[in-house]
Design a protein around this motif. Sequence first.
Motif, mmCIF file in Angstrom:
data_model
loop_
_atom_site.group_PDB
_atom_site.id
_atom_site.type_symbol
_atom_site.label_atom_id
_atom_site.label_comp_id
_atom_site.label_asym_id
_atom_site.label_seq_id
_atom_site.Cartn_x
_atom_site.Cartn_y
_atom_site.Cartn_z
ATOM 1 N N HIS A 1 -9.521 -9.749 1.178
ATOM 2 C CA HIS A 1 -10.954 -9.724 1.513
ATOM 3 C C HIS A 1 -11.594 -11.108 1.391
ATOM 4 N N LEU A 2 -11.177 -11.872 0.406
ATOM 5 C CA LEU A 2 -11.745 -13.221 0.253
ATOM 6 C C LEU A 2 -11.406 -14.092 1.461
ATOM 7 N N ARG A 3 -10.150 -14.070 1.885
ATOM 8 C CA ARG A 3 -9.764 -14.846 3.084
ATOM 9 C C ARG A 3 -10.607 -14.431 4.291
ATOM 10 N N ASP A 4 -10.776 -13.120 4.443
ATOM 11 C CA ASP A 4 -11.532 -12.573 5.572
ATOM 12 C C ASP A 4 -12.978 -13.062 5.568
ATOM 13 N N LEU A 5 -13.654 -12.919 4.437
ATOM 14 C CA LEU A 5 -15.086 -13.258 4.375
ATOM 15 C C LEU A 5 -15.344 -14.768 4.363
ATOM 16 N N ILE A 6 -14.398 -15.531 3.874
ATOM 17 C CA ILE A 6 -14.517 -17.003 3.955
ATOM 18 C C ILE A 6 -14.352 -17.438 5.412
ATOM 19 N N GLY A 7 -13.363 -16.849 6.095
ATOM 20 C CA GLY A 7 -13.106 -17.204 7.491
ATOM 21 C C GLY A 7 -14.221 -16.785 8.432
ATOM 22 N N SER A 8 -14.864 -15.644 8.133
ATOM 23 C CA SER A 8 -15.948 -15.157 9.001
ATOM 24 C C SER A 8 -17.276 -15.849 8.701
ATOM 25 N N GLY A 9 -17.301 -16.657 7.621
ATOM 26 C CA GLY A 9 -18.505 -17.421 7.306
ATOM 27 C C GLY A 9 -19.479 -16.718 6.374
ATOM 28 N N HIS A 10 -19.151 -15.501 5.914
ATOM 29 C CA HIS A 10 -20.042 -14.799 4.983
ATOM 30 C C HIS A 10 -19.989 -15.418 3.578
ATOM 31 N N LEU A 11 -18.822 -15.992 3.257
ATOM 32 C CA LEU A 11 -18.664 -16.711 1.993
ATOM 33 C C LEU A 11 -18.224 -18.138 2.295
ATOM 34 N N LYS A 12 -18.486 -19.037 1.366
ATOM 35 C CA LYS A 12 -17.974 -20.402 1.511
ATOM 36 C C LYS A 12 -17.438 -20.884 0.171
ATOM 37 N N THR A 13 -16.520 -21.825 0.217
ATOM 38 C CA THR A 13 -15.948 -22.371 -1.020
ATOM 39 C C THR A 13 -16.491 -23.771 -1.253
ATOM 40 N N VAL A 14 -16.676 -24.081 -2.540
ATOM 41 C CA VAL A 14 -17.193 -25.393 -2.945
ATOM 42 C C VAL A 14 -16.287 -25.951 -4.033
ATOM 43 N N ASN A 15 -15.840 -27.186 -3.861
ATOM 44 C CA ASN A 15 -15.026 -27.835 -4.894
ATOM 45 C C ASN A 15 -15.920 -28.273 -6.052
ATOM 46 N N THR A 16 -15.517 -27.904 -7.273
ATOM 47 C CA THR A 16 -16.246 -28.338 -8.468
ATOM 48 C C THR A 16 -15.225 -28.935 -9.453
ATOM 49 N N PRO A 17 -15.682 -29.678 -10.468
ATOM 50 C CA PRO A 17 -14.746 -30.251 -11.450
ATOM 51 C C PRO A 17 -13.894 -29.196 -12.154
ATOM 52 N N ILE B 1 0.850 -1.195 0.000
ATOM 53 C CA ILE B 1 0.000 0.000 0.000
ATOM 54 C C ILE B 1 0.884 1.243 0.000
ATOM 55 N N ASP B 2 0.861 1.963 -1.104
ATOM 56 C CA ASP B 2 1.737 3.128 -1.250
ATOM 57 C C ASP B 2 1.269 4.323 -0.422
ATOM 58 N N LYS B 3 -0.048 4.459 -0.275
ATOM 59 C CA LYS B 3 -0.601 5.660 0.351
ATOM 60 C C LYS B 3 -0.454 5.675 1.872
ATOM 61 N N VAL B 4 -0.299 4.500 2.484
ATOM 62 C CA VAL B 4 -0.270 4.411 3.944
ATOM 63 C C VAL B 4 0.969 3.647 4.398
ATOM 64 N N SER B 5 1.648 4.183 5.425
ATOM 65 C CA SER B 5 2.821 3.499 5.974
ATOM 66 C C SER B 5 2.361 2.517 7.049
ATOM 67 N N ILE B 6 2.180 1.262 6.641
ATOM 68 C CA ILE B 6 1.668 0.245 7.565
ATOM 69 C C ILE B 6 2.417 -1.066 7.374
ATOM 70 N N GLN B 7 2.752 -1.712 8.494
ATOM 71 C CA GLN B 7 3.378 -3.029 8.443
ATOM 72 C C GLN B 7 2.306 -4.096 8.216
ATOM 73 N N PRO B 8 2.676 -5.252 7.678
ATOM 74 C CA PRO B 8 1.673 -6.292 7.396
ATOM 75 C C PRO B 8 0.942 -6.762 8.655
ATOM 76 N N PHE B 9 -0.356 -6.967 8.508
ATOM 77 C CA PHE B 9 -1.133 -7.579 9.587
ATOM 78 C C PHE B 9 -2.077 -8.610 8.990
ATOM 79 N N ILE B 10 -2.517 -9.526 9.842
ATOM 80 C CA ILE B 10 -3.399 -10.617 9.427
ATOM 81 C C ILE B 10 -4.650 -10.564 10.283
ATOM 82 N N LEU B 11 -5.802 -10.809 9.712
ATOM 83 C CA LEU B 11 -7.033 -10.828 10.489
ATOM 84 C C LEU B 11 -7.256 -12.223 11.076
ATOM 85 N N HIS B 12 -7.839 -12.251 12.265
ATOM 86 C CA HIS B 12 -8.139 -13.534 12.919
ATOM 87 C C HIS B 12 -9.023 -14.393 12.009
#
Length: 276
Positions: free
Chosen positions: A250-266, A63-74
């Motif tokens: 965002h995908l990791r976040d919403l999958i982990g919080s249960g708002h999205l789910k993944t399904v294996n398909t062929p 992120i160029d606009k903000v000086s922030i070190q990496p963080f991970i959401l629970h």
Amino acid sequence: MDSVAESSKNRKRLREEEEQQQKEEIEAEETSSTDQTLSLVDSLTFSDTMVALRIMRAQFPRIDKVSIQPFILHSQLYSSVKDRTQVDRELESLRREKVLRVFKLNTGQDDHAIMFLDDYLTQVDRVVKRMEEKKQRNLEVFEWFKIHVIDNKQDPSIDHQELRLLLSHGGKVKDEHISLLINAGLLTRQLIDPNMYWFAIPNIGSILKGLSQGRKELLSLINRQRYKEMMLAPLEKKRLRLSLLDMRFHLRDLIGSGHLKTVNTPTGLLVRVSKD
């Protein structure tokens, strides 16, 4: 003669150590580069919490606009390691070992950010440097904060009395010292009890605003699809307008919080909106 031979040996040893260090740095950069380019399809789940944390740290968007070190959401850990009890147990162990810190976020009741301690201390140092450039007074409190507070208090919060007590190991504590820590973004007062503070990550404000907006934008995008689902591979390549964080984050976040789910398909992994 012996001293010449000894000096030659020392130079050779130093040269070998430098070469080894350079080799390790190159390998670390290559690993980081590989982690950064891994698609979510190839790196959605991991065997243990520490592996997941390191990979996601490497994949944190630049992120160029903000000086922030990496963080991970629970929540992202929950999407990456299948056993949630294992995640909580390993996270608690790493916190107690002072490998990382956990921060309560204001974006949701259960939102917590995880940052490696070294990254957090770098973030604190950047704040101090900025304060120094502004010729701010009472900067000694930041050193007291690092040595006596951060090192002794691993919890996400601290009360006013304990904060003053720990800081006093460094010197005479004034109200201005506490105000400086709050203004620097290292502490935020709790709304329920003003005598309690949350430890905070400086400069994270604009990113958290984008986190909330990005969540809504991503859910809206998938909800607009005919069956409220999309294939993960093309979805990951899309860009969000309202967030500085990338689609993978965002995908990791919403999958982990249960708002999205993944399904294996062929044809690959499918991302679907979870039914309420």
